[in-house]
Design an enzyme around this catalytic site. Structure first.
Site, PDB file in Angstrom:
ATOM      1  N   SER A 114     -14.426   1.557   8.302  1.00 55.78           N
ATOM      2  CA  SER A 114     -13.649   0.369   7.966  1.00 55.78           C
ATOM      3  C   SER A 114     -12.545   0.075   8.984  1.00 55.78           C
ATOM      4  CB  SER A 114     -13.080   0.528   6.566  1.00 55.78           C
ATOM      5  OG  SER A 114     -12.534  -0.684   6.132  1.00 55.78           O
ATOM      6  N   HIS A 115     -11.305   0.073   8.526  1.00 55.33           N
ATOM      7  CA  HIS A 115     -10.184  -0.316   9.375  1.00 55.33           C
ATOM      8  C   HIS A 115      -9.659   0.852  10.215  1.00 55.33           C
ATOM      9  CE1 HIS A 115      -8.935   1.414   5.664  1.00 55.33           C
ATOM     10  NE2 HIS A 115      -7.789   1.752   6.230  1.00 55.33           N
ATOM     11  N   ASP A 279     -11.551  -6.832   9.073  1.00 55.00           N
ATOM     12  CA  ASP A 279     -11.411  -5.444   9.525  1.00 55.00           C
ATOM     13  C   ASP A 279     -12.689  -4.938  10.184  1.00 55.00           C
ATOM     14  OD1 ASP A 279     -12.981  -5.271   7.244  1.00 55.00           O
ATOM     15  OD2 ASP A 279     -12.165  -3.331   6.659  1.00 55.00           O
ATOM     16  N   ASP A 281     -15.377  -3.310   9.306  1.00 57.47           N
ATOM     17  CA  ASP A 281     -16.694  -3.544   8.706  1.00 57.47           C
ATOM     18  C   ASP A 281     -16.799  -4.880   7.979  1.00 57.47           C
ATOM     19  OD1 ASP A 281     -14.908  -2.572   6.766  1.00 57.47           O
ATOM     20  OD2 ASP A 281     -16.525  -1.783   5.530  1.00 57.47           O
ATOM     21  N   ASP A 283     -15.148  -6.340   5.477  1.00 56.29           N
ATOM     22  CA  ASP A 283     -14.953  -6.578   4.046  1.00 56.29           C
ATOM     23  C   ASP A 283     -13.527  -6.972   3.684  1.00 56.29           C
ATOM     24  OD1 ASP A 283     -13.988  -4.049   4.517  1.00 56.29           O
ATOM     25  OD2 ASP A 283     -15.160  -3.050   2.956  1.00 56.29           O
ATOM     26  N   ARG A 284     -12.592  -6.817   4.629  1.00 59.73           N
ATOM     27  CA  ARG A 284     -11.214  -7.205   4.322  1.00 59.73           C
ATOM     28  C   ARG A 284     -10.879  -8.547   4.950  1.00 59.73           C
ATOM     29  NH1 ARG A 284      -7.213  -2.032   4.385  1.00 59.73           N
ATOM     30  NH2 ARG A 284      -8.640  -0.565   3.388  1.00 59.73           N
ATOM     31  N   THR A 346      -8.444   2.039  -7.692  1.00 53.59           N
ATOM     32  CA  THR A 346      -8.618   1.578  -6.319  1.00 53.59           C
ATOM     33  C   THR A 346     -10.036   1.867  -5.823  1.00 53.59           C
ATOM     34  OG1 THR A 346      -6.284   1.890  -5.849  1.00 53.59           O
ATOM     35  CG2 THR A 346      -7.778   1.970  -3.967  1.00 53.59           C
ATOM     36  N   GLU A 366      -5.019  -5.220  -3.386  1.00 55.76           N
ATOM     37  CA  GLU A 366      -3.836  -5.501  -2.567  1.00 55.76           C
ATOM     38  C   GLU A 366      -4.036  -5.153  -1.105  1.00 55.76           C
ATOM     39  OE1 GLU A 366      -2.256  -2.795  -1.052  1.00 55.76           O
ATOM     40  OE2 GLU A 366      -3.809  -1.560  -1.988  1.00 55.76           O
ATOM     41  N   LYS A 378     -16.371  -6.291  -1.323  1.00 57.69           N
ATOM     42  CA  LYS A 378     -15.385  -7.270  -0.902  1.00 57.69           C
ATOM     43  C   LYS A 378     -15.892  -7.929   0.375  1.00 57.69           C
ATOM     44  CE  LYS A 378     -12.277  -3.688   1.045  1.00 57.69           C
ATOM     45  NZ  LYS A 378     -12.775  -2.375   0.629  1.00 57.69           N
ATOM     46  N   ARG A 504       0.951   6.185  -0.487  1.00 55.64           N
ATOM     47  CA  ARG A 504       1.148   4.748  -0.625  1.00 55.64           C
ATOM     48  C   ARG A 504       2.098   4.502  -1.800  1.00 55.64           C
ATOM     49  NH1 ARG A 504      -2.681   3.187   2.892  1.00 55.64           N
ATOM     50  NH2 ARG A 504      -4.865   3.811   2.648  1.00 55.64           N
TER      51      ARG A 504
HETATM   52  C1  VG1 Z   1      -8.056   1.906   0.851  1.00 57.21           C
HETATM   53  C2  VG1 Z   1      -7.505   0.763   0.032  1.00 57.21           C
HETATM   54  C3  VG1 Z   1      -8.493   0.375  -1.050  1.00 57.21           C
HETATM   55  C4  VG1 Z   1      -9.845   0.042  -0.423  1.00 57.21           C
HETATM   56  C5  VG1 Z   1     -10.301   1.220   0.411  1.00 57.21           C
HETATM   57  C6  VG1 Z   1     -11.597   0.934   1.140  1.00 57.21           C
HETATM   58  O1  VG1 Z   1      -8.216   3.035   0.034  1.00 57.21           O
HETATM   59  O2  VG1 Z   1      -6.270   1.100  -0.527  1.00 57.21           O
HETATM   60  O3  VG1 Z   1      -7.982  -0.720  -1.757  1.00 57.21           O
HETATM   61  O4  VG1 Z   1     -10.806  -0.227  -1.418  1.00 57.21           O
HETATM   62  O5  VG1 Z   1      -9.309   1.538   1.389  1.00 57.21           O
HETATM   63  O6  VG1 Z   1     -11.493  -0.225   1.893  1.00 57.21           O
HETATM   64  P1  VG1 Z   1      -7.143   4.245   0.014  1.00 57.21           P
HETATM   65  O7  VG1 Z   1      -7.742   5.281  -0.874  1.00 57.21           O
HETATM   66  O8  VG1 Z   1      -6.929   4.668   1.426  1.00 57.21           O
HETATM   67  O9  VG1 Z   1      -5.879   3.657  -0.546  1.00 57.21           O
HETATM   68  V1  VG1 Z   1     -12.208  -0.320   3.401  1.00 57.21           V
HETATM   69  O10 VG1 Z   1     -12.087  -1.915   3.939  1.00 57.21           O
HETATM   70  O11 VG1 Z   1     -11.352   0.840   4.179  1.00 57.21           O
HETATM   71  O12 VG1 Z   1     -13.790   0.180   3.142  1.00 57.21           O
HETATM   72 CO    CO Z   2     -13.370  -2.337   5.334  1.00 58.65          CO
END
Ligand code: VG1
Ligand code: CO
Length: 551
Positions: A114-115, A279, A281, A283-284, A346, A366, A378, A504
């Site tokens: 992801s990010h 981001d 992948d 989804d954000r 979450t 969020e 997402k 967080r």
């Molecule tokens: C984070 C975010 C959560 C999101 C997850 C995956 O998780 O807070 O809202 O669903 O990333 O998103 P965490 O456990 O680090 O708070 V992605 O776009 O990283 O697949």
């Molecule tokens: Co992502």
């Protein structure tokens, strides 16, 4: 016929999936048999896929191509009938969800962290999505982990790498491997939800300018097809559109800190009207007006409140869902619409049951994740299109005007998340354990809020969730502390990081008075930050005087 191989292996002790799949440093994934063990553990935990279809793709980050070749061979050896791979190994997370549903696949293996940053020293990740297109529920991810602790062999076949660059079909033993266009089906799905003619008039009109920053991650090809080719926006509306293995050295996390180029453009004298980013992948989403950042929790609420303007949602919402740490702004919209607002832990995996059961239409987190029942993930580009559709349907109103109007109608949930990244894991665990120990004694305690006022705790718990569809229970999902003036502090540890722990802290307070809604966010939350520090000893335990990131 390719030779079927059964190869011995030994377990790795660290393959428990987190919030969204298994995420580790690239160096960890490059260890011999590490990826193979996890993939075989996925297949060993599932039944009924013989002859079925597996979708495979990723966000294009370093190691994506190597991992895909391994997974394709293992899928063939394990008996899948068909493997669908996005061209060049590219498949955004929402597009993977779309393709699983459109092609009635058994599931998808999605490669992404992801990010998180990419490259040889960056992060890699893998997750499994089920036949509804959604992230595997905890029941499955926990089974995969338990299997990974006992695994002794994996299955593969002796076969050369397949050509990922060219659309076409290859036979791999008895399995058909199809390299397909990762954009087309997804773009068609989105075109059916939104008023593309009105949006095309908006983006082509000349008076309105947009800037979508793909951050050299997966959404570039999707954005060029949808915004430029289908809607007709000028080509320069999409920037950083080429997916790069290291994201150009950037950090593909769409927030005001990491999307600094977008922020500079949107705060410049000649800023476009609408800015957005996605981001790694896809989804954000991040939504920015001219010199105005839309908080993700507000974005969810604004989209829900304006859904009647969007063709795919005009017949009404079945419900709204948000993750627990997401602000209560969406709840106020749900109440006004007379529909339920569900509060989940979450991670998107908790929304899929609600969407499948028709209990929610729009969901959000969020952390810049918003989506709907069109897929089971997402969806960054979807959120950007939704905003464009709302802007097209409310001519002459800016992003900022739409958000301020929303606050006047519903009140403003002033909101921020403070992250303490890469802190000592033992200290982070101790902080949470100590908060748990205080839960019984916190209610009734008062804390100074400045200017002679104080706030009293009216509720404190460790969030637990009972899935309304399957009854499964998930505990320890974050410490919630609620005050008598409706302010709230939430503490939780990240489940996506790869180094130490990330704490967080989610802060929010409600401001119903339009005359006071213009306050600067951090200033408005400063007294809550001080209370959070008093309750949890944040500075002392983390050894940090300030968060690493505030969103
Ligand atoms: C984070 C975010 C959560 C999101 C997850 C995956 O998780 O807070 O809202 O669903 O990333 O998103 P965490 O456990 O680090 O708070 V992605 O776009 O990283 O697949
Ligand atoms: Co992502």
């Amino acid at each position: 016929m390719s030779e079927l191989l059964t190869l011995p292996t030994r377990p790795f002790a660290d393959q428990r999936p987190g919030t969204s799949g298994l995420r580790k440093k690239v160096a960890v994934f490059r260890q011999p048999r590490y990826l193979e063990n996890f993939v075989q553990s996925i297949f060993d935990s599932l039944t009924g896929f013989a002859g079925g279809t597996l979708v495979v793709g990723g966000d294009g980050r370093f190691h994506n191509d190597v991992a895909i070749q391994t997974i394709v061979r293992m899928a063939a050896a394990n008996g899948f009938g068909r493997v669908l791979v996005g061209r060049a190994g590219i498949l955004s997370t929402p597009a993977a969800s779309c393709v699983v549903r459109a092609r009635a696949a058994f599931g998808a293996v999605i490669l992404s962290a992801s990010h998180n940053p990419g490259g040889p020293d960056g992060d890699f990740g893998i997750k499994f999505n089920t036949a509804n297109g959604g992230p595997a529920p905890e029941k499955i991810t926990e089974a995969i982990w338990r299997r990974s602790e006992r695994i002794e062999r994996y299955l593969t076949i002796a076969h050369a790498d397949i050509d990922l660059a060219t659309i076409g079909i290859t036979a791999l033993g008895e399995t058909t491997v199809e390299v397909f266009d990762p954009v087309a089906e997804y773009a068609d799905l989105l075109a059916g939800l939104f008023d593309f003619p009105a949006m095309a008039r908006l983006v082509q009109g000349g008076a309105f300018r947009m800037r979508f920053d793909a951050m050299h991650a997966v959404t570039g090809p999707y954005a060029e097809e949808i915004f430029v080719r289908r809607l007709g926006a000028p080509p320069k509306s999409v920037v950083a559109a080429t997916p790069l293995a290291d994201f150009g050295g950037g950090h593909p996390d769409p927030n005001p800190i990491y999307a600094s180029e977008l922020m500079a453009a949107m705060f410049a004298a000649d800023a476009p009207d609408f800015g957005a980013a996605s981001d790694g992948d896809g989804d954000r989403n991040m939504i920015v007006g001219r010199r105005f950042v839309v908080t993700p929790s507000d974005s969810l609420a604004v989209l829900a409140a304006n859904a009647h303007l969007v063709p795919g949602y005009a017949k009404g919402l079945k419900g709204i869902a948000r993750s627990m740490p997401t602000s209560r702004a969406a709840d106020r919209v749900a109440a006004a619409l007379g529909v339920a607002c569900h509060e989940t832990p979450t991670g998107w995996k908790f929304f899929a049951n609600l969407l499948d059961a028709g209990l929610a239409t729009i969901c959000g987190e969020e952390s810049a994740g918003t989506g709907s029942d069109h897929v089971r993930e997402k969806d960054g580009v979807w959120a950007v299109l939704f905003w464009l559709n709302v802007l097209a349907a409310r001519p002459g109103e800016s992003v900022e005007a739409i958000v301020r109007d929303h606050w006047r109608r519903f009140g403003r949930d002033i909101y921020s998340r403070h992250d303490y990244e890469g802190i000592d894991a033992a200290a982070a665990n101790a902080l949470i354990a100590d908060l748990r120990a205080q839960l019984a004694t916190l209610p009734g305690r008062s804390f100074a809020r400045g200017e002679g006022s104080s706030a009293t705790v009216v509720g404190a718990d460790d969030f637990a969730y009972t899935d309304p569809v399957d009854g499964s229970v998930t505990t320890q999902q974050g410490i919630r502390i609620v005050f008598d003036d409706d302010a709230r502090i939430v503490f939780r540890l990240s489940g996506t990081g790869t180094e130490g722990a990330t704490l967080r802290i989610y802060l929010e307070r409600f401001e119903p008075d339009p005359a006071k809604q213009g306050v600067e966010t951090q200033a408005a939350l400063a007294s809550l930050v001080a209370i959070a520090d008093r309750i949890a000893g944040v500075r002392e335990r983390t050894g940090r005087s300030a968060p690493s990131v505030m969103t």
